[in-house]
Design a protein around this motif. Structure first.
Motif, PDB file in Angstrom:
ATOM      1  N   GLU A  79       0.851  -1.179   0.000  1.00 40.77           N
ATOM      2  CA  GLU A  79       0.000   0.000   0.000  1.00 40.77           C
ATOM      3  C   GLU A  79       0.893   1.238   0.000  1.00 40.77           C
ATOM      4  OE1 GLU A  79      -3.130  -0.802  -0.388  1.00 40.77           O
ATOM      5  OE2 GLU A  79      -2.642  -2.911  -0.065  1.00 40.77           O
ATOM      6  N   ALA A  80       0.839   2.013  -1.070  1.00 41.14           N
ATOM      7  CA  ALA A  80       1.757   3.129  -1.260  1.00 41.14           C
ATOM      8  C   ALA A  80       1.586   4.209  -0.194  1.00 41.14           C
ATOM      9  CB  ALA A  80       1.556   3.733  -2.637  1.00 41.14           C
ATOM     10  N   ILE A  81       2.724   4.689   0.314  1.00 39.43           N
ATOM     11  CA  ILE A  81       2.767   5.863   1.196  1.00 39.43           C
ATOM     12  C   ILE A  81       3.123   7.094   0.375  1.00 39.43           C
ATOM     13  CG2 ILE A  81       3.976   6.925   3.147  1.00 39.43           C
ATOM     14  CD1 ILE A  81       4.388   4.105   4.271  1.00 39.43           C
ATOM     15  N   ASP A  82       4.087   6.929  -0.503  1.00 37.71           N
ATOM     16  CA  ASP A  82       4.487   7.957  -1.467  1.00 37.71           C
ATOM     17  C   ASP A  82       5.083   7.212  -2.663  1.00 37.71           C
ATOM     18  OD1 ASP A  82       7.136   7.305  -0.840  1.00 37.71           O
ATOM     19  OD2 ASP A  82       7.475   9.056   0.410  1.00 37.71           O
ATOM     20  N   PRO A  83       5.654   7.866  -3.638  1.00 38.91           N
ATOM     21  CA  PRO A  83       6.139   7.137  -4.821  1.00 38.91           C
ATOM     22  C   PRO A  83       7.246   6.121  -4.564  1.00 38.91           C
ATOM     23  CG  PRO A  83       5.858   9.466  -5.323  1.00 38.91           C
ATOM     24  CD  PRO A  83       5.691   9.327  -3.855  1.00 38.91           C
ATOM     25  N   VAL A  84       7.917   6.173  -3.392  1.00 40.50           N
ATOM     26  CA  VAL A  84       9.029   5.246  -3.153  1.00 40.50           C
ATOM     27  C   VAL A  84       8.836   4.374  -1.904  1.00 40.50           C
ATOM     28  CG1 VAL A  84      10.673   6.749  -4.313  1.00 40.50           C
ATOM     29  CG2 VAL A  84      10.356   6.962  -1.846  1.00 40.50           C
ATOM     30  N   ARG A  85       7.818   4.607  -1.123  1.00 39.65           N
ATOM     31  CA  ARG A  85       7.612   3.856   0.126  1.00 39.65           C
ATOM     32  C   ARG A  85       6.233   3.192   0.125  1.00 39.65           C
ATOM     33  NH1 ARG A  85       9.487   9.025   1.889  1.00 39.65           N
ATOM     34  NH2 ARG A  85      11.625   8.994   2.718  1.00 39.65           N
ATOM     35  N   TYR A  86       6.142   2.123   0.900  1.00 38.78           N
ATOM     36  CA  TYR A  86       4.853   1.440   0.987  1.00 38.78           C
ATOM     37  C   TYR A  86       4.733   0.702   2.315  1.00 38.78           C
ATOM     38  CZ  TYR A  86       7.879  -2.365  -0.707  1.00 38.78           C
ATOM     39  OH  TYR A  86       8.910  -3.258  -0.882  1.00 38.78           O
ATOM     40  N   LEU A  87       3.492   0.350   2.672  1.00 34.33           N
ATOM     41  CA  LEU A  87       3.196  -0.514   3.809  1.00 34.33           C
ATOM     42  C   LEU A  87       3.009  -1.931   3.289  1.00 34.33           C
ATOM     43  CD1 LEU A  87       0.480   1.656   5.614  1.00 34.33           C
ATOM     44  CD2 LEU A  87       2.908   1.499   6.196  1.00 34.33           C
ATOM     45  N   THR A  88       3.546  -2.907   4.012  1.00 34.29           N
ATOM     46  CA  THR A  88       3.369  -4.296   3.597  1.00 34.29           C
ATOM     47  C   THR A  88       3.419  -5.189   4.834  1.00 34.29           C
ATOM     48  OG1 THR A  88       4.103  -5.970   1.996  1.00 34.29           O
ATOM     49  CG2 THR A  88       5.830  -4.741   3.154  1.00 34.29           C
ATOM     50  N   ASN A  89       3.592  -6.497   4.644  1.00 32.32           N
ATOM     51  CA  ASN A  89       3.672  -7.429   5.768  1.00 32.32           C
ATOM     52  C   ASN A  89       4.682  -8.525   5.459  1.00 32.32           C
ATOM     53  OD1 ASN A  89       2.189  -9.707   4.400  1.00 32.32           O
ATOM     54  ND2 ASN A  89       0.553  -8.162   4.395  1.00 32.32           N
ATOM     55  N   ARG A  90       4.822  -9.471   6.352  1.00 30.21           N
ATOM     56  CA  ARG A  90       5.897 -10.460   6.261  1.00 30.21           C
ATOM     57  C   ARG A  90       5.567 -11.677   5.401  1.00 30.21           C
ATOM     58  NH1 ARG A  90       7.646 -12.411  11.878  1.00 30.21           N
ATOM     59  NH2 ARG A  90       8.929 -13.713  10.510  1.00 30.21           N
ATOM     60  N   SER A  91       4.425 -11.714   4.780  1.00 25.75           N
ATOM     61  CA  SER A  91       4.073 -12.887   3.983  1.00 25.75           C
ATOM     62  C   SER A  91       5.068 -13.112   2.851  1.00 25.75           C
ATOM     63  CB  SER A  91       2.669 -12.722   3.398  1.00 25.75           C
ATOM     64  OG  SER A  91       2.382 -13.778   2.511  1.00 25.75           O
ATOM     65  N   SER A  92       5.537 -14.343   2.718  1.00 21.96           N
ATOM     66  CA  SER A  92       6.459 -14.700   1.639  1.00 21.96           C
ATOM     67  C   SER A  92       5.725 -15.189   0.397  1.00 21.96           C
ATOM     68  CB  SER A  92       7.406 -15.808   2.107  1.00 21.96           C
ATOM     69  OG  SER A  92       6.677 -17.006   2.367  1.00 21.96           O
ATOM     70  N   GLY A  93       4.457 -15.596   0.560  1.00 27.12           N
ATOM     71  CA  GLY A  93       3.703 -16.171  -0.545  1.00 27.12           C
ATOM     72  C   GLY A  93       3.890 -17.665  -0.720  1.00 27.12           C
ATOM     73  N   LYS A  94       4.751 -18.275   0.093  1.00 22.10           N
ATOM     74  CA  LYS A  94       5.087 -19.687  -0.111  1.00 22.10           C
ATOM     75  C   LYS A  94       3.878 -20.607  -0.008  1.00 22.10           C
ATOM     76  CE  LYS A  94       9.944 -19.407   1.366  1.00 22.10           C
ATOM     77  NZ  LYS A  94      10.930 -19.825   2.387  1.00 22.10           N
ATOM     78  N   MET A  95       2.972 -20.339   0.939  1.00 28.69           N
ATOM     79  CA  MET A  95       1.818 -21.218   1.102  1.00 28.69           C
ATOM     80  C   MET A  95       0.890 -21.120  -0.102  1.00 28.69           C
ATOM     81  SD  MET A  95       0.727 -23.426   3.401  1.00 28.69           S
ATOM     82  CE  MET A  95       0.088 -24.579   2.182  1.00 28.69           C
ATOM     83  N   GLY A  96       0.617 -19.905  -0.556  1.00 26.62           N
ATOM     84  CA  GLY A  96      -0.258 -19.734  -1.706  1.00 26.62           C
ATOM     85  C   GLY A  96       0.313 -20.338  -2.972  1.00 26.62           C
ATOM     86  N   TYR A  97       1.616 -20.148  -3.181  1.00 30.54           N
ATOM     87  CA  TYR A  97       2.261 -20.718  -4.369  1.00 30.54           C
ATOM     88  C   TYR A  97       2.289 -22.243  -4.278  1.00 30.54           C
ATOM     89  CZ  TYR A  97       3.798 -16.298  -6.429  1.00 30.54           C
ATOM     90  OH  TYR A  97       3.830 -15.067  -7.050  1.00 30.54           O
ATOM     91  N   ALA A  98       2.469 -22.776  -3.068  1.00 32.51           N
ATOM     92  CA  ALA A  98       2.423 -24.230  -2.894  1.00 32.51           C
ATOM     93  C   ALA A  98       1.034 -24.768  -3.229  1.00 32.51           C
ATOM     94  CB  ALA A  98       2.809 -24.594  -1.459  1.00 32.51           C
ATOM     95  N   LEU A  99       0.005 -24.052  -2.817  1.00 35.00           N
ATOM     96  CA  LEU A  99      -1.365 -24.456  -3.142  1.00 35.00           C
ATOM     97  C   LEU A  99      -1.597 -24.453  -4.649  1.00 35.00           C
ATOM     98  CD1 LEU A  99      -3.178 -22.455  -0.349  1.00 35.00           C
ATOM     99  CD2 LEU A  99      -3.374 -24.929  -0.656  1.00 35.00           C
ATOM    100  N   ALA A 100      -1.128 -23.394  -5.312  1.00 38.69           N
ATOM    101  CA  ALA A 100      -1.290 -23.306  -6.760  1.00 38.69           C
ATOM    102  C   ALA A 100      -0.551 -24.443  -7.461  1.00 38.69           C
ATOM    103  CB  ALA A 100      -0.798 -21.951  -7.253  1.00 38.69           C
ATOM    104  N   GLY A 101       0.685 -24.700  -7.020  1.00 40.29           N
ATOM    105  CA  GLY A 101       1.463 -25.773  -7.611  1.00 40.29           C
ATOM    106  C   GLY A 101       0.851 -27.139  -7.382  1.00 40.29           C
ATOM    107  N   ALA A 102       0.315 -27.349  -6.173  1.00 38.94           N
ATOM    108  CA  ALA A 102      -0.292 -28.639  -5.849  1.00 38.94           C
ATOM    109  C   ALA A 102      -1.543 -28.883  -6.683  1.00 38.94           C
ATOM    110  CB  ALA A 102      -0.624 -28.692  -4.359  1.00 38.94           C
ATOM    111  N   ALA A 103      -2.386 -27.850  -6.815  1.00 39.13           N
ATOM    112  CA  ALA A 103      -3.610 -28.005  -7.603  1.00 39.13           C
ATOM    113  C   ALA A 103      -3.288 -28.257  -9.066  1.00 39.13           C
ATOM    114  CB  ALA A 103      -4.487 -26.768  -7.449  1.00 39.13           C
ATOM    115  N   ALA A 104      -2.315 -27.533  -9.601  1.00 39.17           N
ATOM    116  CA  ALA A 104      -1.918 -27.733 -10.993  1.00 39.17           C
ATOM    117  C   ALA A 104      -1.322 -29.123 -11.200  1.00 39.17           C
ATOM    118  CB  ALA A 104      -0.924 -26.659 -11.411  1.00 39.17           C
ATOM    119  N   HIS A 105      -0.533 -29.581 -10.239  1.00 38.74           N
ATOM    120  CA  HIS A 105       0.083 -30.911 -10.320  1.00 38.74           C
ATOM    121  C   HIS A 105      -0.975 -32.002 -10.377  1.00 38.74           C
ATOM    122  CE1 HIS A 105       1.983 -34.608  -8.681  1.00 38.74           C
ATOM    123  NE2 HIS A 105       3.015 -34.204  -9.416  1.00 38.74           N
TER     124      HIS A 105
END
Length: 215
Positions: free
Chosen positions: A14-40
């Motif tokens: 979520e942008a604060i200004d053109p160079v900064r943003y708010l985010t969180n620690r999620s790596s995405g690994k669980m979601g990508y694993a789910l996508a890979g598992a379903a495709a497999h």
């Protein structure tokens, strides 16, 4: 019968200004694993992902987004075409109320940001998007994980909530392993600590079981 999965993954920015943003620690690994598992397993997969440093699983339709609003719009567009929706993304609850066109300069000793609530993607699936398929959400909690997950299940009209304790350093964010409890409307099922791909296979299987019962 093969199904069409919609899976969200990763954090949002979520942008604060053109160079900064708010985010969180999620790596995405669980979601990508789910996508890979379903495709497999031979299913069609639409993966809507926030910014992640991960390879897109083979055979997946990939749509990158950045902000919570972009993810909301993408889900709204694609969800009616899918049978099972799994929302594993860690979506920012709030965003800055306004974003200046230029970088904020370091001048005052303190800075106050006004935040406004982002649209609720999971909570919109039934009421606003009129999704009638199988709906699976995630509850990443630091306390009272099962109580909070069950509340989320009811409030957001889910068929299943995957609850995990992200306060633990050995699982969850940034880790390749996780330990979750599946919260159903009438019972709970704790899955043992496993690598995220194996857990993903289990979650895909349970989602398909629920979907079969809805037919």
């Amino acid at each position: 019968m093969k199904k069409h999965f919609l899976i969200t993954a990763g954090p949002t920015r979520e942008a604060i200004d053109p160079v900064r943003y708010l985010t969180n620690r999620s790596s995405g690994k669980m979601g990508y694993a789910l996508a890979g598992a379903a495709a497999h397993e031979g299913h069609r997969v639409t993966l809507i992902s926030g910014p992640c440093d991960l390879d897109v699983p083979e055979g997946v339709d990939f749509l990158p987004v950045e902000s919570a609003k972009e993810m909301y719009d993408a889900v709204e567009h694609y969800i009616s075409k899918t049978d099972i929706a799994i929302f594993a993304a860690a979506v920012a609850d709030y965003r800055p109320a306004s974003v200046p066109e230029q970088k904020i300069k370091k001048e005052a000793d303190s800075l106050t940001l006004e935040l406004v609530k982002n649209p609720d993607i999971l909570g919109s699936a039934r009421k606003k998007f009129a999704f009638t398929g199988t709906l699976v959400g995630f509850a990443a909690e630091t306390e009272n994980a099962l109580t909070n997950a069950r509340s989320k299940l009811v409030r957001k009209h889910c068929d299943l909530i995957v609850a995990n304790d992200v306060s633990r350093s050995d699982i969850g964010f940034d880790s390749s392993e996780n330990e979750v409890t599946l919260v159903y409307p009438d019972h709970e099922l704790k899955l043992p600590k496993e690598n995220k791909y194996q857990l993903a296979l289990d979650i895909i299987e349970k989602s398909l079981e629920i979907n079969a019962l809805r037919q």
